[in-house]
Motif scaffolding. Structure first.
Motif, PDB file in Angstrom:
ATOM      1  N   ALA A   1       0.637  -1.370  -0.022  1.00  0.00           N
ATOM      2  CA  ALA A   1      -0.115   0.084  -0.110  1.00  0.00           C
ATOM      3  C   ALA A   1       0.644   1.200   0.007  1.00  0.00           C
ATOM      4  O   ALA A   1       1.906   1.277   0.705  1.00  0.00           O
ATOM      5  N   VAL A   2       0.403   2.145  -0.452  1.00  0.00           N
ATOM      6  CA  VAL A   2       1.158   3.523  -0.694  1.00  0.00           C
ATOM      7  C   VAL A   2       0.256   4.525   0.077  1.00  0.00           C
ATOM      8  O   VAL A   2      -0.909   4.578  -0.084  1.00  0.00           O
ATOM      9  N   LEU A   3       0.866   5.276   0.978  1.00  0.00           N
ATOM     10  CA  LEU A   3       0.305   6.159   1.939  1.00  0.00           C
ATOM     11  C   LEU A   3       0.726   7.554   1.475  1.00  0.00           C
ATOM     12  O   LEU A   3       1.824   7.906   1.425  1.00  0.00           O
ATOM     13  N   ARG A   4      -0.125   8.265   1.546  1.00  0.00           N
ATOM     14  CA  ARG A   4       0.202   9.845   1.288  1.00  0.00           C
ATOM     15  C   ARG A   4       0.057  10.776   2.748  1.00  0.00           C
ATOM     16  O   ARG A   4      -1.054  10.600   3.135  1.00  0.00           O
ATOM     17  N   THR A   5       0.828  11.469   2.802  1.00  0.00           N
ATOM     18  CA  THR A   5       0.635  12.655   3.917  1.00  0.00           C
ATOM     19  C   THR A   5       0.859  13.973   3.409  1.00  0.00           C
ATOM     20  O   THR A   5       0.885  14.044   1.939  1.00  0.00           O
ATOM     21  N   LYS A   6       0.581  15.007   4.138  1.00  0.00           N
ATOM     22  CA  LYS A   6       0.657  16.412   3.483  1.00  0.00           C
ATOM     23  C   LYS A   6       1.746  16.480   2.793  1.00  0.00           C
ATOM     24  O   LYS A   6       1.756  17.209   1.679  1.00  0.00           O
ATOM     25  N   ARG A   7       2.775  16.109   3.226  1.00  0.00           N
ATOM     26  CA  ARG A   7       4.186  16.450   2.824  1.00  0.00           C
ATOM     27  C   ARG A   7       5.172  15.112   2.282  1.00  0.00           C
ATOM     28  O   ARG A   7       5.984  15.393   1.712  1.00  0.00           O
ATOM     29  N   LEU A   8       4.644  14.222   2.558  1.00  0.00           N
ATOM     30  CA  LEU A   8       5.382  12.841   2.276  1.00  0.00           C
ATOM     31  C   LEU A   8       4.608  11.810   1.611  1.00  0.00           C
ATOM     32  O   LEU A   8       3.331  11.768   1.734  1.00  0.00           O
ATOM     33  N   LEU A   9       5.467  10.889   1.018  1.00  0.00           N
ATOM     34  CA  LEU A   9       4.991   9.748   0.424  1.00  0.00           C
ATOM     35  C   LEU A   9       5.410   8.564   1.186  1.00  0.00           C
ATOM     36  O   LEU A   9       6.819   8.205   1.391  1.00  0.00           O
ATOM     37  N   LEU A  10       4.801   7.550   1.495  1.00  0.00           N
ATOM     38  CA  LEU A  10       5.200   6.466   2.307  1.00  0.00           C
ATOM     39  C   LEU A  10       4.743   5.226   1.256  1.00  0.00           C
ATOM     40  O   LEU A  10       3.593   4.845   0.981  1.00  0.00           O
ATOM     41  N   ARG A  11       5.850   4.381   0.807  1.00  0.00           N
ATOM     42  CA  ARG A  11       5.651   3.386  -0.018  1.00  0.00           C
ATOM     43  C   ARG A  11       6.640   2.316  -0.012  1.00  0.00           C
ATOM     44  O   ARG A  11       7.455   2.355   0.817  1.00  0.00           O
ATOM     45  N   PRO A  12       6.280   1.108  -0.252  1.00  0.00           N
ATOM     46  CA  PRO A  12       7.217   0.151  -0.214  1.00  0.00           C
ATOM     47  C   PRO A  12       8.400   0.140  -0.888  1.00  0.00           C
ATOM     48  O   PRO A  12       8.765   1.010  -1.696  1.00  0.00           O
ATOM     49  N   MET A  13       9.706  -0.110  -0.115  1.00  0.00           N
ATOM     50  CA  MET A  13      10.702   0.014  -0.488  1.00  0.00           C
ATOM     51  C   MET A  13      11.225  -0.749  -1.775  1.00  0.00           C
ATOM     52  O   MET A  13      10.629  -1.694  -1.921  1.00  0.00           O
ATOM     53  N   VAL A  14      12.345  -0.129  -2.507  1.00  0.00           N
ATOM     54  CA  VAL A  14      12.546  -0.756  -3.756  1.00  0.00           C
ATOM     55  C   VAL A  14      14.176  -0.835  -3.558  1.00  0.00           C
ATOM     56  O   VAL A  14      14.970   0.007  -2.949  1.00  0.00           O
ATOM     57  N   LYS A  15      14.733  -1.803  -4.532  1.00  0.00           N
ATOM     58  CA  LYS A  15      16.216  -1.935  -4.605  1.00  0.00           C
ATOM     59  C   LYS A  15      17.008  -0.685  -4.854  1.00  0.00           C
ATOM     60  O   LYS A  15      17.870  -0.130  -4.174  1.00  0.00           O
ATOM     61  N   GLY A  16      16.167   0.155  -5.566  1.00  0.00           N
ATOM     62  CA  GLY A  16      16.525   1.547  -6.099  1.00  0.00           C
ATOM     63  C   GLY A  16      16.777   2.506  -5.005  1.00  0.00           C
ATOM     64  O   GLY A  16      17.504   3.696  -5.226  1.00  0.00           O
ATOM     65  N   ASP A  17      16.433   2.090  -3.739  1.00  0.00           N
ATOM     66  CA  ASP A  17      16.482   3.122  -2.459  1.00  0.00           C
ATOM     67  C   ASP A  17      17.728   3.026  -1.975  1.00  0.00           C
ATOM     68  O   ASP A  17      18.123   3.754  -1.026  1.00  0.00           O
ATOM     69  N   LEU A  18      18.742   1.914  -2.302  1.00  0.00           N
ATOM     70  CA  LEU A  18      19.756   1.616  -1.541  1.00  0.00           C
ATOM     71  C   LEU A  18      20.523   2.568  -1.283  1.00  0.00           C
ATOM     72  O   LEU A  18      21.321   2.942  -0.090  1.00  0.00           O
ATOM     73  N   ASP A  19      20.906   3.561  -2.041  1.00  0.00           N
ATOM     74  CA  ASP A  19      21.966   4.699  -2.081  1.00  0.00           C
ATOM     75  C   ASP A  19      21.307   5.807  -0.928  1.00  0.00           C
ATOM     76  O   ASP A  19      21.954   5.758  -0.058  1.00  0.00           O
ATOM     77  N   ASP A  20      20.291   6.005  -1.064  1.00  0.00           N
ATOM     78  CA  ASP A  20      19.544   6.865   0.064  1.00  0.00           C
ATOM     79  C   ASP A  20      19.571   6.095   1.270  1.00  0.00           C
ATOM     80  O   ASP A  20      19.819   6.734   2.143  1.00  0.00           O
ATOM     81  N   PHE A  21      18.984   4.854   1.280  1.00  0.00           N
ATOM     82  CA  PHE A  21      19.146   4.124   2.619  1.00  0.00           C
ATOM     83  C   PHE A  21      20.561   3.901   3.156  1.00  0.00           C
ATOM     84  O   PHE A  21      20.588   4.303   4.423  1.00  0.00           O
ATOM     85  N   TYR A  22      21.439   3.626   2.471  1.00  0.00           N
ATOM     86  CA  TYR A  22      22.859   3.550   3.063  1.00  0.00           C
ATOM     87  C   TYR A  22      23.331   5.190   3.583  1.00  0.00           C
ATOM     88  O   TYR A  22      23.687   5.175   4.683  1.00  0.00           O
ATOM     89  N   GLU A  23      22.802   6.079   2.712  1.00  0.00           N
ATOM     90  CA  GLU A  23      23.409   7.615   3.166  1.00  0.00           C
ATOM     91  C   GLU A  23      22.685   7.768   4.518  1.00  0.00           C
ATOM     92  O   GLU A  23      23.675   8.416   5.272  1.00  0.00           O
ATOM     93  N   TYR A  24      21.760   7.476   4.771  1.00  0.00           N
ATOM     94  CA  TYR A  24      21.118   7.871   6.126  1.00  0.00           C
ATOM     95  C   TYR A  24      21.466   7.021   7.225  1.00  0.00           C
ATOM     96  O   TYR A  24      21.578   7.123   8.274  1.00  0.00           O
ATOM     97  N   CYS A  25      21.728   5.519   6.652  1.00  0.00           N
ATOM     98  CA  CYS A  25      21.807   4.510   7.841  1.00  0.00           C
ATOM     99  C   CYS A  25      23.552   4.735   8.139  1.00  0.00           C
ATOM    100  O   CYS A  25      23.697   4.262   9.122  1.00  0.00           O
TER     101      CYS A  25
END
Length: 179
Positions: free
Chosen positions: A1-25
């Motif tokens: 499921a995809v959830l939308r808030t006023k300013r954000l999008l919550l969506r299932p993670m995908v392999k393409g998120d790896l760079d951003d995931f590593y950056e903050y983790c």
């Protein structure tokens, strides 16, 4: 499921998120507040991403839409301290770059709605460490009730055992607060 808030999008993670995931983790301030060591490599991040975040029904990446950037994660997972099937525990983390803007409270409220309205849960719990007042504040602003202090609740490293502040919110409490 995809959830939308006023300013954000919550969506299932995908392999393409790896760079951003590593950056903050890999940020030294992020992991220790949530119970894990900063990631040392993209390979480590990918292993964790694959095990915990990919292809999970109620786990989302928090996306900052203007940049299409993953800035955090949030999810509803089984609560091992409750022998009750119709409950989940919420967990989350956020890039330090985005702290202090209300993004996590916004995300938690969206996930509470999903948990109670879509999944039909009766209770959602949450824990945070006593030395993480920002996370405690998110839970309070989101309507959670303080249940108590669990001493020596989690061994986060061979020499560090942390206590938990325990919170929960019942479906009725959530619905009453929404009105």
């Amino acid at each position: 499921a995809v959830l939308r808030t006023k300013r954000l999008l919550l969506r299932p993670m995908v392999k393409g998120d790896l760079d951003d995931f590593y950056e903050y983790c890999s940020q030294p301030e992020v992991g220790p507040k949530a119970g894990w060591l900063p990631h040392q490599s993209k390979k480590e991040s990918y292993k964790i991403m694959k095990k915990i975040f990919l292809n999970q029904e109620s786990v989302w990446g928090i996306i900052f839409p203007e940049k299409n950037k993953l800035i955090g994660t949030i999810g509803l997972v089984p609560d091992i301290s409750r022998n009750f099937l119709n409950s989940r525990m919420i967990g989350y983390s956020l890039s330090k770059t985005y702290w202090g803007n209300g993004y996590m409270t916004e995300s938690v409220l969206a996930v509470l709605y999903y948990g109670f309205s879509v999944m039909g849960l009766d209770l959602i719990s949450a824990n945070c460490y006593p030395d993480n007042p920002a996370s405690k504040r998110v839970l309070e602003k989101s309507g959670f009730y303080y249940e108590g202090y669990l001493r020596m609740a989690e061994q986060v490293s061979p020499t560090d055992i942390k206590d938990h502040l325990c919170f929960s919110i019942l479906k009725e409490e959530y619905l009453n607060k929404k009105e």
